[in-house]
Write a protein that holds these residues in place. Structure first.
Motif, PDB file in Angstrom:
ATOM      1  N   ARG A  97      58.622  47.725  67.871  1.00  0.00           N
ATOM      2  CA  ARG A  97      59.474  48.785  67.357  1.00  0.00           C
ATOM      3  C   ARG A  97      60.372  49.366  68.445  1.00  0.00           C
ATOM      4  O   ARG A  97      61.493  49.789  68.182  1.00  0.00           O
ATOM      5  N   ALA A  98      59.874  49.377  69.689  1.00  0.00           N
ATOM      6  CA  ALA A  98      60.638  49.967  70.786  1.00  0.00           C
ATOM      7  C   ALA A  98      61.786  49.078  71.241  1.00  0.00           C
ATOM      8  O   ALA A  98      62.742  49.554  71.850  1.00  0.00           O
ATOM      9  N   LEU A  99      61.699  47.780  70.948  1.00  0.00           N
ATOM     10  CA  LEU A  99      62.747  46.851  71.363  1.00  0.00           C
ATOM     11  C   LEU A  99      63.803  46.734  70.273  1.00  0.00           C
ATOM     12  O   LEU A  99      63.484  46.405  69.128  1.00  0.00           O
ATOM     13  N   PRO A 100      65.052  46.962  70.581  1.00  0.00           N
ATOM     14  CA  PRO A 100      66.094  46.894  69.549  1.00  0.00           C
ATOM     15  C   PRO A 100      66.391  45.481  69.067  1.00  0.00           C
ATOM     16  O   PRO A 100      66.837  45.291  67.944  1.00  0.00           O
ATOM     17  N   ALA A 101      66.166  44.478  69.906  1.00  0.00           N
ATOM     18  CA  ALA A 101      66.492  43.097  69.539  1.00  0.00           C
ATOM     19  C   ALA A 101      65.343  42.198  69.961  1.00  0.00           C
ATOM     20  O   ALA A 101      65.218  41.856  71.136  1.00  0.00           O
ATOM     21  N   VAL A 102      64.485  41.803  69.013  1.00  0.00           N
ATOM     22  CA  VAL A 102      63.299  41.037  69.376  1.00  0.00           C
ATOM     23  C   VAL A 102      62.914  40.080  68.252  1.00  0.00           C
ATOM     24  O   VAL A 102      62.974  40.421  67.073  1.00  0.00           O
ATOM     25  N   SER A 103      62.561  38.875  68.643  1.00  0.00           N
ATOM     26  CA  SER A 103      61.951  37.901  67.741  1.00  0.00           C
ATOM     27  C   SER A 103      60.507  37.719  68.166  1.00  0.00           C
ATOM     28  O   SER A 103      60.235  37.383  69.331  1.00  0.00           O
ATOM     29  N   TYR A 104      59.586  37.964  67.257  1.00  0.00           N
ATOM     30  CA  TYR A 104      58.148  37.821  67.516  1.00  0.00           C
ATOM     31  C   TYR A 104      57.672  36.536  66.844  1.00  0.00           C
ATOM     32  O   TYR A 104      57.865  36.327  65.651  1.00  0.00           O
ATOM     33  N   GLY A 127      73.307  39.039  68.059  1.00  0.00           N
ATOM     34  CA  GLY A 127      73.268  40.313  67.360  1.00  0.00           C
ATOM     35  C   GLY A 127      72.830  41.445  68.269  1.00  0.00           C
ATOM     36  O   GLY A 127      72.029  41.255  69.191  1.00  0.00           O
ATOM     37  N   GLU A 128      73.328  42.649  68.014  1.00  0.00           N
ATOM     38  CA  GLU A 128      72.945  43.802  68.822  1.00  0.00           C
ATOM     39  C   GLU A 128      71.540  44.283  68.482  1.00  0.00           C
ATOM     40  O   GLU A 128      70.811  44.739  69.352  1.00  0.00           O
ATOM     41  N   GLN A 129      71.166  44.198  67.208  1.00  0.00           N
ATOM     42  CA  GLN A 129      69.838  44.616  66.774  1.00  0.00           C
ATOM     43  C   GLN A 129      69.284  43.582  65.810  1.00  0.00           C
ATOM     44  O   GLN A 129      69.986  43.135  64.903  1.00  0.00           O
ATOM     45  N   PHE A 130      68.024  43.209  66.010  1.00  0.00           N
ATOM     46  CA  PHE A 130      67.360  42.311  65.067  1.00  0.00           C
ATOM     47  C   PHE A 130      65.850  42.390  65.289  1.00  0.00           C
ATOM     48  O   PHE A 130      65.360  42.725  66.366  1.00  0.00           O
ATOM     49  N   HIS A 131      65.125  42.122  64.221  1.00  0.00           N
ATOM     50  CA  HIS A 131      63.669  42.051  64.264  1.00  0.00           C
ATOM     51  C   HIS A 131      63.244  40.875  63.398  1.00  0.00           C
ATOM     52  O   HIS A 131      63.475  40.879  62.191  1.00  0.00           O
ATOM     53  N   CYS A 132      62.661  39.885  64.018  1.00  0.00           N
ATOM     54  CA  CYS A 132      62.252  38.662  63.332  1.00  0.00           C
ATOM     55  C   CYS A 132      60.768  38.428  63.599  1.00  0.00           C
ATOM     56  O   CYS A 132      60.299  38.641  64.722  1.00  0.00           O
ATOM     57  N   ARG A 133      60.042  37.995  62.559  1.00  0.00           N
ATOM     58  CA  ARG A 133      58.616  37.734  62.716  1.00  0.00           C
ATOM     59  C   ARG A 133      58.265  36.383  62.112  1.00  0.00           C
ATOM     60  O   ARG A 133      58.552  36.135  60.938  1.00  0.00           O
ATOM     61  N   GLY A 134      57.647  35.515  62.914  1.00  0.00           N
ATOM     62  CA  GLY A 134      57.316  34.178  62.426  1.00  0.00           C
ATOM     63  C   GLY A 134      55.968  33.704  62.930  1.00  0.00           C
ATOM     64  O   GLY A 134      55.363  34.307  63.819  1.00  0.00           O
ATOM     65  N   LEU A 135      55.500  32.608  62.349  1.00  0.00           N
ATOM     66  CA  LEU A 135      54.208  32.018  62.695  1.00  0.00           C
ATOM     67  C   LEU A 135      54.378  30.518  62.833  1.00  0.00           C
ATOM     68  O   LEU A 135      54.995  29.868  61.984  1.00  0.00           O
ATOM     69  N   VAL A 136      53.851  29.963  63.930  1.00  0.00           N
ATOM     70  CA  VAL A 136      53.870  28.519  64.162  1.00  0.00           C
ATOM     71  C   VAL A 136      52.429  28.026  64.135  1.00  0.00           C
ATOM     72  O   VAL A 136      51.585  28.493  64.912  1.00  0.00           O
ATOM     73  N   VAL A 137      52.143  27.093  63.233  1.00  0.00           N
ATOM     74  CA  VAL A 137      50.789  26.578  63.047  1.00  0.00           C
ATOM     75  C   VAL A 137      50.699  25.184  63.645  1.00  0.00           C
ATOM     76  O   VAL A 137      51.400  24.267  63.206  1.00  0.00           O
ATOM     77  N   GLY A 138      49.875  25.032  64.662  1.00  0.00           N
ATOM     78  CA  GLY A 138      49.668  23.727  65.280  1.00  0.00           C
ATOM     79  C   GLY A 138      48.265  23.226  65.031  1.00  0.00           C
ATOM     80  O   GLY A 138      47.565  23.678  64.120  1.00  0.00           O
ATOM     81  N   TYR A 139      47.834  22.288  65.842  1.00  0.00           N
ATOM     82  CA  TYR A 139      46.478  21.767  65.776  1.00  0.00           C
ATOM     83  C   TYR A 139      45.736  22.198  67.036  1.00  0.00           C
ATOM     84  O   TYR A 139      46.344  22.434  68.085  1.00  0.00           O
ATOM     85  N   VAL A 140      44.409  22.301  66.948  1.00  0.00           N
ATOM     86  CA  VAL A 140      43.611  22.661  68.111  1.00  0.00           C
ATOM     87  C   VAL A 140      43.816  21.622  69.213  1.00  0.00           C
ATOM     88  O   VAL A 140      43.698  20.417  68.978  1.00  0.00           O
ATOM     89  N   GLN A 141      44.154  22.112  70.408  1.00  0.00           N
ATOM     90  CA  GLN A 141      44.353  21.241  71.572  1.00  0.00           C
ATOM     91  C   GLN A 141      45.381  20.135  71.290  1.00  0.00           C
ATOM     92  O   GLN A 141      45.212  18.995  71.710  1.00  0.00           O
ATOM     93  N   SER A 142      46.468  20.505  70.579  1.00  0.00           N
ATOM     94  CA  SER A 142      47.403  19.475  70.130  1.00  0.00           C
ATOM     95  C   SER A 142      48.728  19.492  70.862  1.00  0.00           C
ATOM     96  O   SER A 142      49.640  18.770  70.485  1.00  0.00           O
ATOM     97  N   GLY A 143      48.879  20.344  71.848  1.00  0.00           N
ATOM     98  CA  GLY A 143      50.162  20.421  72.521  1.00  0.00           C
ATOM     99  C   GLY A 143      51.045  21.528  72.015  1.00  0.00           C
ATOM    100  O   GLY A 143      52.280  21.430  72.084  1.00  0.00           O
ATOM    101  N   LYS A 144      50.430  22.612  71.487  1.00  0.00           N
ATOM    102  CA  LYS A 144      51.250  23.759  71.062  1.00  0.00           C
ATOM    103  C   LYS A 144      52.035  24.308  72.237  1.00  0.00           C
ATOM    104  O   LYS A 144      53.161  24.770  72.073  1.00  0.00           O
ATOM    105  N   LEU A 169      64.605  31.679  64.646  1.00  0.00           N
ATOM    106  CA  LEU A 169      64.656  32.953  65.355  1.00  0.00           C
ATOM    107  C   LEU A 169      65.922  33.699  64.954  1.00  0.00           C
ATOM    108  O   LEU A 169      66.848  33.131  64.377  1.00  0.00           O
ATOM    109  N   ALA A 170      65.948  34.976  65.280  1.00  0.00           N
ATOM    110  CA  ALA A 170      67.174  35.748  65.046  1.00  0.00           C
ATOM    111  C   ALA A 170      68.248  35.313  66.032  1.00  0.00           C
ATOM    112  O   ALA A 170      67.962  34.849  67.143  1.00  0.00           O
ATOM    113  N   ASN A 171      69.485  35.456  65.631  1.00  0.00           N
ATOM    114  CA  ASN A 171      70.620  35.115  66.476  1.00  0.00           C
ATOM    115  C   ASN A 171      70.702  36.107  67.636  1.00  0.00           C
ATOM    116  O   ASN A 171      70.906  37.305  67.415  1.00  0.00           O
ATOM    117  N   PRO A 172      70.540  35.644  68.888  1.00  0.00           N
ATOM    118  CA  PRO A 172      70.569  36.583  70.017  1.00  0.00           C
ATOM    119  C   PRO A 172      71.914  37.247  70.227  1.00  0.00           C
ATOM    120  O   PRO A 172      72.020  38.190  71.021  1.00  0.00           O
TER     121      PRO A 172
END
Length: 865
Positions: free
Chosen positions: A283-290, A124-141, A119-122
């Protein structure tokens, strides 16, 4: 460690969240001390030692990223620290209340720390981070998700937003999970904007604004992924005063992010409303990790990273990281049900074969279980078939067996999913209740046709799948003693979008037969599921996998699950068993090679009759080969100012030339330098030594070496050529025993990244003719034309490049190469057909060059005019 150094280490860590880096935190430590006392040289040494300790610990964050594809990122998170409160509380709750094993907690701890480190370092005053976590179906995500939330809040995030599905029930289930696992542990630290009630979704706060975050406090929103809720949230963000907004450090988690979030609009210049709202929020949030979570990332990897309207809104492609969660210990998934491809088809092992847990529902019985057409749903009455009766009997047996094993206090569930129509759920539930009523007495007494059938079924199924090792096989008479308790506890529940009853796994142990539709096909957890009667179908990979509610944890009853379904669905799921493994294999293969998500195209095997995801979501996918078969590759980006790389690459080429001259045969007839019959070992040695610029989108040394090794037999003999023009600037250094050679000019593109030079192209079509016996028929041959007249051998071409390499005088897109020394580039031509490797889906992720962007923008502007 010196006590003073240890104290400075503690202070540096304390100041880091606000300072943003260890160096700045150390400065803050010194400044705070100088306010009250004098500073001396000894303290300077202690502080320097403390800073080294902190930096060393932060450097270790790389071990947290063993399962991730990432772009270059700040190392800001080294793991949990002593002052954390939410993760220790969660860990204790999972261990002491839920009884999770230490091994399971260790896995969750490691995988969640990996995600948080990405994730981005909280601070920071402004940041935009985008990531994907791939788990297994019904696996405890969800367990990983809650751990990530706990650690993120401990690390400085103060607004947690979780998009929890498309239905009230799923959203409420998610909220309850977060409340029990995290919030209730330190309730005073949380401000809630949503509740556990079915109608407790996010609504406008009283002042239509988020409040100023307080130190140590966090705010929580769990809402459905619906346009109205997203719009309300967006309005609240826009209504929040700037002084508050800039203090919000937002972690936005998109659960089941392949559902609804992906832009599936057919219009390249528009997007679906949900996709649009999520992007507007980011876009509206100045500091967000998605961070998107999913077990079926097929749609997400087909997102176009460079949409037409990229200047207006960011897309959701996980450009910062893709993480594959480890396969949990004790997970019951596709491997267990469907096995693995056999290494020897004539001698398949038990592991490869899987468990014989699938039973077929004949096609000729489907007309008794579901209406043939949706228009008939109101009049259709389902009938009891022998397969449905067997499924019900086996569920009663499995509940009795589990009770005999001491699992009386555990949930036990059966799923019946035959139709998406609500009226059919009601009629199927009534059919099941009538059957139970008619056969209850005989099953309790141990007589009658139903009990006789139960006895035969018990013998058949325990022969197909023996009861687990260490568990005594109870006699049917012993199981009969438990049958009355099972029947008394049994409830038939309807779970769909209109049902008023709700599955409740929060209290005492439940025994359910659940009849439902779409709401059971994604996200909703059915605790203790052991029997599935499943007819619902789909032609899409992601939908089918998400329907696999029978996957999950089956500790203590791994031998009891059974699935009744059609032959078509068995075939589809058997093929899909390999699909989900391939995605994770690809991520694992490249995660340690520096491949970023933008460079990496997750490939998915094509199955006849099935599509990966909806056609609209695949607008940016194309068919391609997975190998270098029939392709030519070339180095076009260079670390031209690196004083280590430039001479090392030249020396690698010089050594290659000398080795090739010894091991191969120089072609005296060729006007160019051509060496034939060079063994692969010489080529591999060169590739191992050559430093390929890490800015290449489609060429990595490790990937190339991997391919050379796998194709060693077919690529055992090479031709090697040196492209040195008759007229050119002599090289500043000798190229091995060839001595001084003439260099080629390759200027770089203007407006490029200053850290490397992009020459756009290294090879010319005529270069490939260096070892050709005949000329192409065409006067202007294509790449394929020149490849056709080449020998069926691989070719390595070495290019000495002039350090200055000035462009043509009238060029507006080029500038001098301006390297610190002559460069070495190389190209490879592989024999064979591009399509030899088979048909795969992939994603076109090549980042456009400045030239291409200029051309595209000029074209768009011209069309607009």
């Amino acid at each position: 460690m010196n006590p003073q150094v240890a104290k400075f280490v503690e202070l540096i860590r304390k100041y880091m969240p606000g300072a943003g880096s260890p160096e700045l935190a150390a400065i803050s430590v010194r400044q705070s001390i100088e306010v009250f006392s004098s500073w001396n040289d000894e303290m300077t040494q202690y502080l320097a030692s403390a800073l080294d300790e902190v930096q060393a610990s932060l450097d270790q964050v790389e071990i947290l990223r063993r399962s991730s594809l990432t772009k270059v990122r700040e190392d800001w998170y080294a793991g949990t620290v002593a002052r954390d409160i939410h993760w220790p509380a969660l860990r204790d709750y999972l261990s002491n209340v839920k009884g999770w094993s230490e091994d399971t907690l260790t896995v969750i701890h490691g995988s969640s720390s990996e995600v948080v480190s990405l994730l981005a370092n909280p601070a920071g005053e402004q940041f935009h981070c985008r990531g994907l976590v791939v788990g297994y179906v019904q696996s405890g995500k969800t367990a990983n998700m809650t751990a990530v939330i706990a650690k993120a809040v401990d690390a400085g995030y103060n607004l947690i937003v979780l998009l929890g599905g498309m239905t009230n029930k799923l959203r409420a289930q998610t909220q309850r999970r977060l409340m029990s696992d995290i919030v209730d542990r330190h309730r005073q630290c949380w401000q809630l904007y949503s509740t556990v009630d079915d109608d407790g979704d996010f609504t406008y706060p009283p002042n239509r604004s988020f409040v100023m975050p307080s130190p140590g406090m966090a705010q929580l929103v769990v809402m459905k992924k619906l346009t109205s809720r997203l719009q309300a949230f967006l309005d609240t963000v826009k209504g929040t005063p700037p002084v508050i907004l800039k203090k919000l450090k937002v972690l936005l988690i998109d659960d089941e992010c392949d559902q609804a979030s992906v832009n599936s609009s057919d219009d390249e210049n528009s997007m679906t409303r949900i996709n649009e709202k999520i992007r507007q929020i980011l876009r509206a949030l100045p500091a967000v990790s998605y961070v998107g979570y999913t077990a079926t990332p097929f749609a997400n990897v087909f997102i176009d990273p460079f949409p037409v309207n990229k200047d207006e809104l960011d897309d959701l492609y996980p450009e910062d990281f893709i993480t594959a969660l480890p396969r949990p210990e004790g997970y019951f998934g596709t491997r267990e049900v469907f096995g693995l491809p056999p290494s020897d088809a004539g001698a398949e092992t038990n592991t490869e074969a899987g468990r014989n847990m699938i039973l077929t529902i004949p096609d000729d019985t489907l007309g008794s279980l579901r209406p043939a057409r949706a228009s008939e749903k109101d009049d259709f009455e389902p009938k009891m078939t022998s397969q449905l009766e067997e499924a019900l009997l086996w569920f009663l047996l499995s509940c009795s067996i589990r009770r005999s094993r001491g699992q009386v206090d555990q949930h036990m569930t059966m799923l019946i999913h035959t139709s998406p129509n609500v009226i059919q759920h009601q009629r199927m539930a009534a059919l099941v209740e009538n059957w139970l009523s008619e056969n209850r007495d005989g099953l309790e007494r141990g007589d009658g046709s139903a009990f006789d059938r139960l006895t035969r079924l018990y013998d058949e199924q325990t022969a197909n799948v023996p009861l687990r090792e260490g568990a005594a096989a109870p006699s049917i008479q012993v199981l009969k003693l438990w049958m009355k308790e099972v029947l008394v506890a049994l409830e038939v529940a309807i779970e769909n979008g209109e049902s008023f009853t709700r599955l409740d796994y929060t209290g005492e142990a439940k025994t359910y037969i659940v009849v439902g539709g779409t709401v059971l096909a994604r996200g909703l957890t059915l605790e203790g599921l052991s029997v599935s009667f499943f007819l619902r179908t789909s032609q899409q990979y992601d939908t089918l996998l998400q329907m696999g509610r029978w996957f999950g944890y089956r500790q203590g009853y791994e031998d009891l699950p059974r699935l009744w379904t059609t032959q078509d669905l068995q075939t589809s799921f058997r093929a899909l068993a390999q699909i989900e493994e391939e995605i994770r294999d690809d991520i694992a293969r490249y995660c340690d090679r520096g491949v970023t998500p933008l460079e990496f195209a997750v490939r998915v095997r094509s199955i006849p009759g099935l599509v990966i995801t909806s056609a609209a979501k695949m607008r940016h996918a194309y068919r391609t080969s997975i190998s270098f078969e029939g392709k030519h590759i070339q180095t076009i980006r260079f670390e031209h100012r690196n004083r280590l790389v430039v001479p090392d690459n030249w020396q690698a080429a010089a050594t290659l030339v000398d080795d090739a001259l010894v091991a191969g045969e120089r072609d005296a007839k060729s006007r160019s330098v051509l060496i034939r019959k060079v063994p692969l070992t010489v080529i591999r040695k060169f590739v191992s030594r050559y430093n390929i610029c890490d800015r290449h989108m489609d060429l990595r040394r490790e990937m190339l070496l991997d391919y050379l090794d796998k194709m060693a037999e077919r690529l055992s003999e090479w031709h090697v050529g040196v492209i040195s023009p008759e007229v050119g600037t002599p090289s500043a250094s000798t190229l091995g025993n060839l001595g001084v050679v003439n260099t080629v000019a390759r200027s770089q593109l203007v407006n490029g990244d200053e850290r490397y030079a992009d020459i756009k192209a290294l090879m010319s079509t005529r270069d490939l003719l260096i070892d050709a016996e005949t000329a192409p028929a065409s006067s202007k041959p294509s790449w394929e034309d020149v490849k056709e007249v080449r020998p069926a051998l691989p070719l390595l071409l070495i290019y000495p490049i002039e350090a200055g390499s000035s462009p043509a005088r009238d060029s507006r897109t080029r500038k001098p190469l301006d390297a610190i020394g002559d460069l070495i580039g190389f190209g490879m031509v592989f024999p064979g057909s591009k399509d030899h490797a088979g048909s795969y889906y992939s994603v076109e992720l090549d980042i456009p060059t400045p030239e291409e962007i200029d051309d595209e923008e000029a074209s768009i502007a011209g069309q607009a005019r």
